[in-house]
Design an enzyme around this catalytic site. Structure first.
Site, PDB file in Angstrom:
ATOM      1  N   GLU A 133      11.477   9.481  -3.652  1.00 17.30           N
ATOM      2  CA  GLU A 133      11.232   8.683  -4.855  1.00 17.30           C
ATOM      3  C   GLU A 133       9.894   9.062  -5.496  1.00 17.30           C
ATOM      4  O   GLU A 133       8.897   9.257  -4.791  1.00 17.30           O
ATOM      5  CB  GLU A 133      11.230   7.211  -4.460  1.00 17.30           C
ATOM      6  CG  GLU A 133      11.059   6.248  -5.609  1.00 17.30           C
ATOM      7  CD  GLU A 133      11.206   4.809  -5.136  1.00 17.30           C
ATOM      8  OE1 GLU A 133      10.626   3.923  -5.778  1.00 17.30           O
ATOM      9  OE2 GLU A 133      11.903   4.572  -4.128  1.00 17.30           O
ATOM     10  N   LYS A 187       6.821   4.703   2.821  1.00 19.62           N
ATOM     11  CA  LYS A 187       5.905   5.350   1.887  1.00 19.62           C
ATOM     12  C   LYS A 187       5.364   6.633   2.504  1.00 19.62           C
ATOM     13  O   LYS A 187       5.095   6.703   3.716  1.00 19.62           O
ATOM     14  CB  LYS A 187       4.743   4.414   1.538  1.00 19.62           C
ATOM     15  CG  LYS A 187       5.187   3.131   0.846  1.00 19.62           C
ATOM     16  CD  LYS A 187       5.686   3.399  -0.560  1.00 19.62           C
ATOM     17  CE  LYS A 187       6.027   2.103  -1.276  1.00 19.62           C
ATOM     18  NZ  LYS A 187       6.340   2.308  -2.701  1.00 19.62           N
ATOM     19  N   SER A 230       0.823  -1.210   0.000  1.00 17.43           N
ATOM     20  CA  SER A 230       0.000   0.000   0.000  1.00 17.43           C
ATOM     21  C   SER A 230       0.857   1.259   0.000  1.00 17.43           C
ATOM     22  O   SER A 230       1.877   1.344   0.673  1.00 17.43           O
ATOM     23  CB  SER A 230      -0.924  -0.006   1.218  1.00 17.43           C
ATOM     24  OG  SER A 230      -0.183  -0.161   2.419  1.00 17.43           O
ATOM     25  N   ASP A 231       0.432   2.242  -0.790  1.00 16.47           N
ATOM     26  CA  ASP A 231       1.114   3.532  -0.832  1.00 16.47           C
ATOM     27  C   ASP A 231       0.088   4.623  -1.117  1.00 16.47           C
ATOM     28  O   ASP A 231      -1.118   4.358  -1.159  1.00 16.47           O
ATOM     29  CB  ASP A 231       2.251   3.532  -1.868  1.00 16.47           C
ATOM     30  CG  ASP A 231       1.785   3.238  -3.284  1.00 16.47           C
ATOM     31  OD1 ASP A 231       0.849   3.903  -3.761  1.00 16.47           O
ATOM     32  OD2 ASP A 231       2.367   2.351  -3.940  1.00 16.47           O
ATOM     33  N   ASP A 240       9.158   7.474  -0.363  1.00 10.75           N
ATOM     34  CA  ASP A 240       8.592   7.230  -1.690  1.00 10.75           C
ATOM     35  C   ASP A 240       7.164   7.750  -1.728  1.00 10.75           C
ATOM     36  O   ASP A 240       6.296   7.288  -0.981  1.00 10.75           O
ATOM     37  CB  ASP A 240       8.614   5.716  -1.955  1.00 10.75           C
ATOM     38  CG  ASP A 240       8.124   5.338  -3.337  1.00 10.75           C
ATOM     39  OD1 ASP A 240       7.717   6.224  -4.099  1.00 10.75           O
ATOM     40  OD2 ASP A 240       8.159   4.134  -3.660  1.00 10.75           O
ATOM     41  N   GLU A 276      10.770   3.594 -11.821  1.00  5.52           N
ATOM     42  CA  GLU A 276      10.008   2.346 -11.831  1.00  5.52           C
ATOM     43  C   GLU A 276       8.841   2.410 -12.814  1.00  5.52           C
ATOM     44  O   GLU A 276       8.386   1.374 -13.298  1.00  5.52           O
ATOM     45  CB  GLU A 276       9.511   1.981 -10.440  1.00  5.52           C
ATOM     46  CG  GLU A 276       8.361   2.809  -9.908  1.00  5.52           C
ATOM     47  CD  GLU A 276       7.894   2.341  -8.536  1.00  5.52           C
ATOM     48  OE1 GLU A 276       6.870   1.658  -8.484  1.00  5.52           O
ATOM     49  OE2 GLU A 276       8.545   2.668  -7.532  1.00  5.52           O
ATOM     50  N   LYS A 294      13.131   2.072   3.638  1.00  7.83           N
ATOM     51  CA  LYS A 294      12.312   3.043   2.894  1.00  7.83           C
ATOM     52  C   LYS A 294      10.886   3.011   3.422  1.00  7.83           C
ATOM     53  O   LYS A 294      10.350   1.945   3.723  1.00  7.83           O
ATOM     54  CB  LYS A 294      12.315   2.722   1.394  1.00  7.83           C
ATOM     55  CG  LYS A 294      11.652   3.813   0.549  1.00  7.83           C
ATOM     56  CD  LYS A 294      11.834   3.557  -0.939  1.00  7.83           C
ATOM     57  CE  LYS A 294      10.876   2.514  -1.454  1.00  7.83           C
ATOM     58  NZ  LYS A 294      11.023   2.308  -2.906  1.00  7.83           N
ATOM     59  N   ASP A 333      13.403  -0.803 -13.764  1.00 10.16           N
ATOM     60  CA  ASP A 333      12.418  -1.823 -13.424  1.00 10.16           C
ATOM     61  C   ASP A 333      12.534  -2.922 -14.468  1.00 10.16           C
ATOM     62  O   ASP A 333      12.553  -2.655 -15.671  1.00 10.16           O
ATOM     63  CB  ASP A 333      11.013  -1.227 -13.420  1.00 10.16           C
ATOM     64  CG  ASP A 333       9.960  -2.232 -12.982  1.00 10.16           C
ATOM     65  OD1 ASP A 333       9.472  -2.119 -11.857  1.00 10.16           O
ATOM     66  OD2 ASP A 333       9.623  -3.138 -13.773  1.00 10.16           O
ATOM     67  N   ASN A 359       5.281   7.860  -4.639  1.00  8.13           N
ATOM     68  CA  ASN A 359       4.520   7.192  -5.699  1.00  8.13           C
ATOM     69  C   ASN A 359       3.687   8.157  -6.536  1.00  8.13           C
ATOM     70  O   ASN A 359       2.500   7.945  -6.762  1.00  8.13           O
ATOM     71  CB  ASN A 359       3.645   6.087  -5.120  1.00  8.13           C
ATOM     72  CG  ASN A 359       4.458   4.905  -4.623  1.00  8.13           C
ATOM     73  OD1 ASN A 359       4.759   4.826  -3.434  1.00  8.13           O
ATOM     74  ND2 ASN A 359       4.831   4.006  -5.524  1.00  8.13           N
ATOM     75  N   HIS A 407      14.126  -0.767  -8.773  1.00 10.27           N
ATOM     76  CA  HIS A 407      12.832  -0.976  -8.117  1.00 10.27           C
ATOM     77  C   HIS A 407      12.552  -2.474  -8.057  1.00 10.27           C
ATOM     78  O   HIS A 407      12.816  -3.202  -9.014  1.00 10.27           O
ATOM     79  CB  HIS A 407      11.731  -0.288  -8.927  1.00 10.27           C
ATOM     80  CG  HIS A 407      10.350  -0.714  -8.579  1.00 10.27           C
ATOM     81  ND1 HIS A 407       9.530  -1.403  -9.461  1.00 10.27           N
ATOM     82  CD2 HIS A 407       9.640  -0.581  -7.442  1.00 10.27           C
ATOM     83  CE1 HIS A 407       8.373  -1.652  -8.892  1.00 10.27           C
ATOM     84  NE2 HIS A 407       8.400  -1.168  -7.669  1.00 10.27           N
ATOM     85  N   ALA A 408      12.030  -2.937  -6.930  1.00  5.48           N
ATOM     86  CA  ALA A 408      11.700  -4.358  -6.812  1.00  5.48           C
ATOM     87  C   ALA A 408      10.486  -4.511  -5.918  1.00  5.48           C
ATOM     88  O   ALA A 408       9.765  -3.559  -5.643  1.00  5.48           O
ATOM     89  CB  ALA A 408      12.891  -5.146  -6.298  1.00  5.48           C
ATOM     90  N   GLY A 409      10.258  -5.746  -5.437  1.00  5.62           N
ATOM     91  CA  GLY A 409       9.035  -6.052  -4.713  1.00  5.62           C
ATOM     92  C   GLY A 409       8.107  -6.832  -5.628  1.00  5.62           C
ATOM     93  O   GLY A 409       8.542  -7.677  -6.399  1.00  5.62           O
TER      94      GLY A 409
END
Length: 445
Positions: free
Chosen positions: A275, A221, A26-27, A249, A304, A219, A327, A251, A354-356
């Site tokens: 970010e 959000k 979630s962001d 970040d 990303e 990091k 990405d 987003n 960027h990952a996840g």
């Protein structure tokens, strides 16, 4: 004389995981994502097959799957040797088909589909050579590696000759760097402690556990409420040790001036980077934010959702990013990622992927490891994002020790998702989705 290996089929499955139930991922812009991937399998007339993914956050995954199917006729019947002999031109043929390219060109849903297909082809190539992708790239002669890249629209910034020169200059010391990588791994940072939907107690608990496991880079959000972000940054700083890194970040949440003003209020908490502070296509907006934050010691990280090498070219030339966040699935697969890594090297901007998501950690580790051994020659100011979700479903999950990615050993790139996960989470017929529909946790679309 052995018969050449040909592609016999290209299939795709709509794989979705219910991460929204726990607010994982979630962001400020994606409040309840369900991490998902179109999962591509390329089969050949031998036992060899390749797997490829791109990444979405749930609804809409089906659209990318449909786009993958459009490319099938461009692949079936092709010899792998022909593709890999001139991969740069084959990649160009995929993104330049005169009717399909109208849907991009080289961006959006059609480029996500391209990434899944191209990633599957690289998985095939690495498996053919019995090497993990990073090792396949490291062992390539510079001329061969450069031949996989489409240099169109980059002549004003990075020519094929310049790319070749970067790679050739880094041949010295390559063996020693590879040995260092194998011994120490590659630096990582974790986002798993700082999702926007997490409670204060959960943040403290997860950050404390992460430090005990050796993590030193974190990091969080931001972007919903400035007072809440300041409070959460204070929690992180009070929990973390003095010299540990903290990034934030947004987003893409803010207007340009809003981003500057917001970050000024957070500057006391020693933020390394902000970010995606604003729209991911706004080069000049990112440049203005970067310039304004220099006195605060805060850099700008983005990439990303940067859709192709041409956008990265503009960000780098405009000094609009201080950290280049490639990405593995937003760009058109490994070929285009290689172009951006070389662009970043020319501008001396560190690559921090960027990952996840679904398999993104498994993918980008290969790219950073290649960057270290063959392009940048350093791990300084470089790190790979890590989010601790869904790795249990991977055939070859990432291995982390003390906050560092250890070099993969299994042949391939994507390698694959476990059969049980594919059966349980294929949408909507998978066993887990059917269970959740019955329990009322989700409504079938």
């Amino acid at each position: 004389m052995s018969r050449p290996t040909r592609i016999t089929s290209v299939t795709v499955k709509d794989i979705r995981f219910p991460t929204s139930l726990q607010k994982d991922g979630s962001d400020a812009m994606h409040k309840a994502p369900d991490y998902s991937c179109p999962y591509v399998t390329i089969k050949t007339d031998t036992e060899l097959e390749g797997n490829g993914t791109t990444f979405t956050v749930g609804r809409g995954n089906h659209i990318v799957c449909c786009a993958v199917e459009v490319f099938e006729k461009m692949l079936v019947g092709k010899q792998l040797s022909d593709i890999f002999y001139d991969f740069g031109n084959f990649w160009q043929s995929l993104v330049s088909e005169d009717q399909i390219r109208w849907l991009g060109p080289e961006k959006g849903v059609i480029h996500l589909a391209t990434a899944a297909i191209v990633n599957a082809l690289w998985d095939l190539w690495a498996k053919m050579e019995n090497k993990p992708l990073w090792k396949l790239l490291v062992d390539m002669e510079p001329e061969k590696l450069v031949s996989t890249i489409d240099f169109r629209y980059m002549a004003d910034t990075l020519t094929k000759e310049e790319a070749l020169d970067i790679l050739k200059k880094m041949q010295d010391g390559k063996k020693a760097r590879e040995e260092e990588l194998l011994a120490k791994g590659f630096p990582a940072y974790t986002t798993s402690c700082g999702w926007l939907g997490y409670s204060d107690e959960k943040i403290k608990k997860l950050a404390t556990e992460a430090m005990a496991a050796g993590w030193t880079r974190f990091k969080m959000k931001v972007g919903a409420d400035v007072k809440d972000d300041v409070r959460r940054a204070k929690i992180f700083r009070e929990t973390l040790e003095e010299d540990m890194l903290l990034m934030v970040d947004a987003n893409q949440k803010w207007e340009v001036q809003e981003a500057i003003d917001w970050m000024k209020q957070m500057a006391d908490y020693k933020i390394l980077w902000i970010e995606e502070p604003t729209n991911p296509d706004d080069v000049m907006g990112h440049a203005a934010i970067a310039e304004a934050l220099v006195p605060l010691g805060i850099g700008v990280a983005t990439g990303e959702m940067c859709q192709n090498r041409v956008m990265f070219k503009q960000f780098l030339k405009a000094k609009a990013m201080q950290y280049c966040q490639i990405d593995a699935c937003r760009l058109g697969g490994v070929n285009e990622v290689l172009a951006v890594i070389l662009l970043a090297a020319k501008y001396n901007v560190p690559v921090c992927p960027h990952a996840g998501g679904v398999a993104l950690c498994e993918l980008v580790q290969h790219l950073s490891m290649f960057d270290f051994v063959c392009v940048s020659g350093t791990m300084e100011n470089r790190m790979i994002e890590f989010a601790d979700h869904l790795h249990e479903h991977m055939l070859s999950p990432v291995v982390l020790k003390g906050g560092r990615y250890m070099a993969p050993k299994d042949p391939g790139y994507v390698v694959g998702i476990k059969e049980k996960a594919l059966a349980d989470f294929v949408y909507p017929e998978g066993a887990e989705w059917q269970r959740m529909f019955k329990e009322g946790l989700f409504q079938q679309e």
